[in-house]
Design a protein around this motif. Sequence first.
Motif, short mmCIF file in Angstrom:
data_model
loop_
_atom_site.label_atom_id
_atom_site.label_comp_id
_atom_site.label_asym_id
_atom_site.label_seq_id
_atom_site.Cartn_x
_atom_site.Cartn_y
_atom_site.Cartn_z
N SER A 452 38.15 12.52 -4.01
CA SER A 452 38.64 13.74 -4.01
C SER A 452 37.63 15.07 -3.16
N VAL A 453 38.10 15.98 -3.02
CA VAL A 453 37.46 17.09 -2.25
C VAL A 453 36.05 17.27 -2.84
N GLU A 454 36.00 17.42 -4.26
CA GLU A 454 34.95 17.90 -4.65
C GLU A 454 33.83 16.62 -5.17
N GLN A 455 34.25 15.59 -4.50
CA GLN A 455 33.55 14.10 -4.71
C GLN A 455 33.17 13.61 -3.09
N MET A 456 33.00 14.53 -2.18
CA MET A 456 32.93 14.12 -1.00
C MET A 456 31.80 14.76 -0.26
N LEU A 457 31.43 13.87 0.93
CA LEU A 457 30.37 14.51 1.79
C LEU A 457 28.89 14.67 0.85
N PHE A 458 28.68 16.14 0.92
CA PHE A 458 27.07 16.38 0.13
C PHE A 458 27.41 16.10 -1.49
N LEU A 459 28.66 16.19 -1.71
CA LEU A 459 28.99 16.14 -3.36
C LEU A 459 29.07 14.83 -3.71
N ARG A 460 28.99 13.68 -2.87
CA ARG A 460 29.04 12.24 -3.18
C ARG A 460 28.13 11.39 -3.36
N ALA A 480 30.24 2.19 -3.35
CA ALA A 480 31.45 2.93 -2.59
C ALA A 480 31.54 4.33 -3.33
N ALA A 481 30.78 4.76 -4.16
CA ALA A 481 30.77 6.12 -4.76
C ALA A 481 29.76 7.08 -3.77
N THR A 482 29.42 6.38 -2.82
CA THR A 482 28.66 7.35 -1.98
C THR A 482 29.25 7.59 -0.64
N HIS A 483 28.82 8.32 0.03
CA HIS A 483 29.77 9.00 1.37
C HIS A 483 29.72 7.70 2.09
#
Lengths: 507, 399
Positions: A452-460, A480-483
């Motif tokens: 979800s967007v709050e757990q994507m890119l810099f936030l993942r 898979a929890a990383t980007h």
Amino acid sequence: MPSFDAIVIGAGINGLAAAGRLAMAGARVTVLESAPAAGGMANLAHLSTGIDHRIEKALDLASHGLEWAEPNVASTALSASGNHLTLKGAFGESIEGTLSAADKAAWTALRRDLLGNAAALAPFKEMTPPRLARDHGANIWDLVRNGLALRRMGRDRLREFMRLMLINVHDVLEDELGDDRLKGLLAFDTVLGHHAGPRSPNSLLGLYHRISSRVQGRQAALALPRGGMTSVIAAMQKALSTRGVTLRFNAQVNTIRVDDDRVQSVTLANGDTLTADVVVSALHPATTLMTLVGAPQFDTGVVRRVQNIRSRGTTSRLTLKLKSMPDFRGANLRTRLVIAPSSRAVEEAFNAVKYGAFSPAPVMEIVIPGAFMPEADSDGPTLSALVQYAPVDLRMGWARGRGAFLKVIMEQLEAHAPGLGALVTSADLVTPADVAMRYGAPGGQWHHAELSVEQMLFLRPAIGMAQYSTPVRGLYLASAATHPGGGVAGSAGWNAAGQAIAGGGAA
Amino acid sequence: MKDSKLHFRTPLITTPFHARTSAANKLNAWAPWAGYTTALSYSDETMEYTALRNQAGLYDLSPMVKYAITGPDALRFLNRLTLRDVSKLQPGNVHYTAWCDDAGKLIDDGTLFHLAPGRYRLCCQERHLPWLLDSAIGFDVSIEDESEKVAALSLQGPCSFAILARAGLEAAQGLKPFQLMDFAFDGGMLTISRTGFTADLGYELWTTPQAALSLWDHLMVKGADHGLRPIGTTALNMTRIEAGFMIANMDFVSATTALRPDRLRSPFDMGLEWMIDFNKGHFNGRAALKREKESGSTKWAFVGLDIEGNVEAEHALIYDNRKTEVGHITASLWSPTVKRNIALAMLRRPYHAERSGNLWVEIYALRELEYHKLMVKAQVVPRQFFNPPRRRANPPGLY
């Protein structure tokens, strides 16, 4: 004590991808897998949305036996009345079935826009997320370059791209399309594997994630490997063995030992201790950091962020052994069959998990591998279904709930394929609770961490760990929890190994 | 409706000593402290200050935030939480410590009591239960906010031991600074520690709310001849400035509440680097503090200032050469005891030392409704303005 340059924990797609890249960089690599065989959660998937092209090429998977039984699987939106709609080619290049001319035109336009937007996002998936903080700007230029590429779309397209960035899929479908079957299918594809309904905020990102991938260069294609998804893993294993990677099975890692914020060694359940300069863990970050290393080794803020990674799984896998081929009211079995009558039906199915229950009318996609590969069915056809929704923490408890959930799934199947129940010789249901237990994935989430967007890119997966590194020097995350997240693609593992090789990280 | 849902009707609760403190509070001067109604001063803050420095004062310490930390991993947990090596803190002893967030910025400082083997009490200014609980993940430890379960009095001043002796607690004679001892009192338990916030001889007394009033009465009766009187926060704060002690959210902003990044303070900024034990294993902020130490990137210094004149310099700005702003004052006082105009201040390095020769304080003195702007010279001095030998004397003086 044997000494290794690099240890990879977990022989799923990301662990194998990381091992391959490390080995190619000259590391001596040992992969430790707790199960008796490789694959991990890849074994839950039944179709491929494409392996990361960098991995496919670098490890030359084709020469190690990766072959597609069908590289471009069509999708059928099943109708309980037999009025099916078939989307042929990648992401519905053409549509077969009764559909109004207006809807056909609308779909052509929407498909073009969605594919275009997803393609624009694809480079972001490959990159290692940069750090925005000052003094960490090394790969900020990747972000700038990818951002400038977006600018080249032109103002109007960019505005539309931004509008469709954080929107929910239900609104888009309501705006653009009329046909419920088509909307149901697209809504389903958007939320498959996610803890989201079509109306959940930002849900369209799930669809972008899915259709930005490529199979043999064909964007958004679905593919069935010959021999099933396990053959992808088998090909990677072969590729790794030619590069001298050691794979140890039944090798459960109990602890990762850390001294003075630097990784030292890993200890197995059998007591073996292996030292390494670099440890790359493809397990869920919470398992890696909180269980294997232990919370006391980390600052409290890190513990908080890792504990708060949202990882709620909703997807179950059902495998049925059948006496003979089923009949879904005449649907072409050489396609992916989707039961998702409308976007609204998908949303209503999602409602149940908010209250700790499974959907009374679940939605699902069905693949019958034997229809593509007759040789696969020596002992009768197999039906594989990915079913939503069911929560990991079912309120009635899974001991009681398993039978009840299976019953509603079978009712849904029976409604679309009358007589199917009588063909079943055995049924195996893997619930999110099973996924959590079997694969050590807290929450049973197929992407480890929800996409979800709050757990994507810099936030993942969490702030301060977006570059596959951890506060422990030499310890990297390839889960898979990383980007850029899950799917049987291996990108996260590949990127993580790149960071480990560069020696980056160690904040 | 359940009582627990009606808490909003009592925004401030009263301490176990309220029956006595309210009777003594002739000025009706109250202030909130940690959710409690507490006395600012009772009848005359000058007399209260004078009692603290010449006789003895009794201060209601109950609102102090107190956490009970017990369990097999209590020591390991505290070593992970705080800066000092807790394994050196023997049972029956207290130490002053502090704790940081991941970035090595101060959350709070406080005193850690090793009450009995494996049983600790952490006392501090602010509430930190969520931080403590999250820090305890992975440890077999139990953490309880016992603020309301412990009634506490601070008995401070040169006559404090004499009063204890008269009160039948002469065994406290054996207490050296930062030691504690248990006594039976009024059918319950009383713990006395030789600790305080005044930089003088003094004790803190910890008991149950049930025994609170009888303890107050007992001390007030036995202390009458020594001029013991109740002390409000205003007088106590004067003595703590003379002592050079800091208070979270008065001298530095706690990292849990600071909004502006430049308000965060590290132990190096606050002169607490002596607490840090880098060799005890992992603790919160270790990596960041190590980087700060190695890079010498510390920006601030917490210092004492001796300011010309007698006008208090509350929150004044500090300039180098009357021009360049280099710091600010966090607490100030014209000290009746040391007879100097003193202050605690944050100075940008190196104006705390190498370049401290030309410091000026800009004071806005309010004189009959008009501000008079003063620019007066200031000198950096050690923070402990008042530090008499009787504070450390063993056995304690029987004045």
